[in-house]
Design an enzyme around this catalytic site. Sequence first.
Site, short mmCIF file in Angstrom:
data_model
loop_
_atom_site.label_atom_id
_atom_site.label_comp_id
_atom_site.label_asym_id
_atom_site.label_seq_id
_atom_site.Cartn_x
_atom_site.Cartn_y
_atom_site.Cartn_z
N LYS A 225 0.89 -1.05 0.20
CA LYS A 225 -0.12 -0.47 -0.23
C LYS A 225 0.80 1.29 -0.17
CE LYS A 225 -4.15 -1.72 1.91
NZ LYS A 225 -5.29 -1.33 2.98
N LYS B 10 -5.19 -10.75 -5.73
CA LYS B 10 -6.69 -10.99 -6.31
C LYS B 10 -7.78 -9.61 -5.76
CE LYS B 10 -5.54 -8.33 -1.75
NZ LYS B 10 -5.41 -8.31 -0.20
N LYS C 276 -11.28 -4.61 -3.17
CA LYS C 276 -11.68 -3.64 -2.53
C LYS C 276 -10.91 -2.19 -3.19
CE LYS C 276 -12.87 -4.76 1.58
NZ LYS C 276 -13.19 -5.16 2.71
P1 TYM Z 1 -10.25 -6.97 4.43
O1 TYM Z 1 -11.20 -6.34 4.63
O2 TYM Z 1 -9.49 -6.50 3.26
O3 TYM Z 1 -11.15 -8.29 3.70
C1 TYM Z 1 -11.75 -8.96 5.10
C2 TYM Z 1 -11.87 -10.06 4.77
O4 TYM Z 1 -11.95 -10.71 3.21
C3 TYM Z 1 -11.21 -11.57 2.87
N1 TYM Z 1 -10.49 -11.56 1.26
C4 TYM Z 1 -10.32 -12.27 0.23
N2 TYM Z 1 -10.63 -13.30 1.02
C5 TYM Z 1 -10.26 -14.44 -0.52
N3 TYM Z 1 -10.13 -13.47 -1.66
C6 TYM Z 1 -9.78 -12.65 -1.90
N4 TYM Z 1 -9.68 -11.82 -3.37
C7 TYM Z 1 -10.28 -11.04 -0.54
N5 TYM Z 1 -10.07 -10.38 -0.58
C8 TYM Z 1 -10.20 -10.38 1.44
C9 TYM Z 1 -9.99 -11.28 4.01
O5 TYM Z 1 -9.11 -12.38 3.75
C10 TYM Z 1 -10.03 -10.52 5.00
O6 TYM Z 1 -10.74 -11.84 5.62
N6 TYM Z 1 -6.95 -6.11 7.95
C11 TYM Z 1 -8.14 -6.76 7.50
C12 TYM Z 1 -8.90 -6.50 8.90
C13 TYM Z 1 -9.18 -6.36 9.81
C14 TYM Z 1 -9.24 -7.85 10.62
C15 TYM Z 1 -9.68 -7.23 11.92
C16 TYM Z 1 -9.95 -9.23 10.52
C17 TYM Z 1 -9.26 -5.94 11.60
N7 TYM Z 1 -8.95 -6.19 11.94
C18 TYM Z 1 -9.54 -8.52 13.27
C19 TYM Z 1 -9.55 -10.10 11.18
C20 TYM Z 1 -8.65 -10.29 12.37
C21 TYM Z 1 -8.26 -6.87 6.23
O7 TYM Z 1 -7.94 -5.80 5.55
O8 TYM Z 1 -9.78 -7.49 5.70
#
Ligand code: TYM
Length: 332
Positions: A112, A195, A198
């Site tokens: 990022k 991947k 968003k």
């Molecule tokens: P985020 O918001 O990017 O994604 C949310 C969840 O979706 C999964 N994910 C995917 N799985 C498969 N293929 C993809 N292309 C794909 N894109 C996203 C992510 O693995 C995630 O499970 N840092 C985290 C948010 C967070 C969090 C936490 C998660 C903050 N605190 C504590 C778990 C525990 C994030 O940005 O996810």
Amino acid sequence: RQRILSGMQPSAGSLHLGNYLGALVHWVRLQETYDAVFFIPDLHAITVPQDPAELAQRTRTTAAQYIAGGVDPERATLFVQSHVPEHAQLAWVLNCLTGFGEASRMTQFKDKSSKQGSDSASVGLFTYPILQAADILLYQPDGVPVGEDQRQHVELSRDLAQRFNSRFGETFVVPKPFIQKDSAKIYDLQNPTAKMSKSASSAAGLVNLLDDPKVSAKRIRSAVTDDGSEIRFDRAAKPGISNLLAIFSSLTGRTVEDLEAAYEGRMYGHLKVDLAAAVADTLGPVRVRAEELLSDPAELDRLLALGAAKARDLAAPTLAAVYERVGFLPVA
Ligand code: TYM
């Protein structure tokens, strides 16, 4: 009962198919047998610039999609991160236990910040994974159900839990990543070696939960495919078709082998039409339910306030133990 915890950033107007298949469907299954904690990490969202009015709206929209996708706010604890100040409080303590080099090795920051230029990347973006460790460790969960891209962050939370425990005495459960192999990574429709994301994908590369099914069908029909005409799962030689097969398989529960056999001798276009129908069947009702929920924001906010109260009851004892062990003078 064992506990799980997870969250998804409210950084876009809609969750996408990667969020849904990589995380949300597993959450919903796991809440049946685990004590489940799900939250909306709005503190994480501001590590990159956000429009304030949009952020508040997206936080609600994300909550609505959790519930529409099957999260049960009665059974699980569902809340907004900024409603529970213990997250930021524990994050500070963990910041002080994390090495600068250790934080520098987190790949999401590298990705990022290289896009933004490292001078304009915020310090918040740098410490993002440490706040995530605080999110996790506050609730003493056994498992953290996430997609493959979050594995490194869950590993950091394990390292920090172990470090704190050995330095200050047993305090934290050391959590395990729960990563579902088949759906752990869904790829961008236009760029099937990256991947679905968003922040990084173009609109044409995404299938969004809240989009009109006609829009999603069009994007699937326009998905990049590979040379040749054979419908076969081979990530290296056929990343586009493999991604469509993996999505189809996770949506329907049919195995990839079964799908390969069913589409033998048929054309890419056939697969795309059937996949678009499967997407509409699954996501259509989620979208309708999310829209219903969003038509009554006061009721959603009420559910989130109840969730925040439940979450604070879980988080406060952990923070109190941490404060005591690090030697903060208690309030007399
Ligand atoms: P985020 O918001 O990017 O994604 C949310 C969840 O979706 C999964 N994910 C995917 N799985 C498969 N293929 C993809 N292309 C794909 N894109 C996203 C992510 O693995 C995630 O499970 N840092 C985290 C948010 C967070 C969090 C936490 C998660 C903050 N605190 C504590 C778990 C525990 C994030 O940005 O996810």
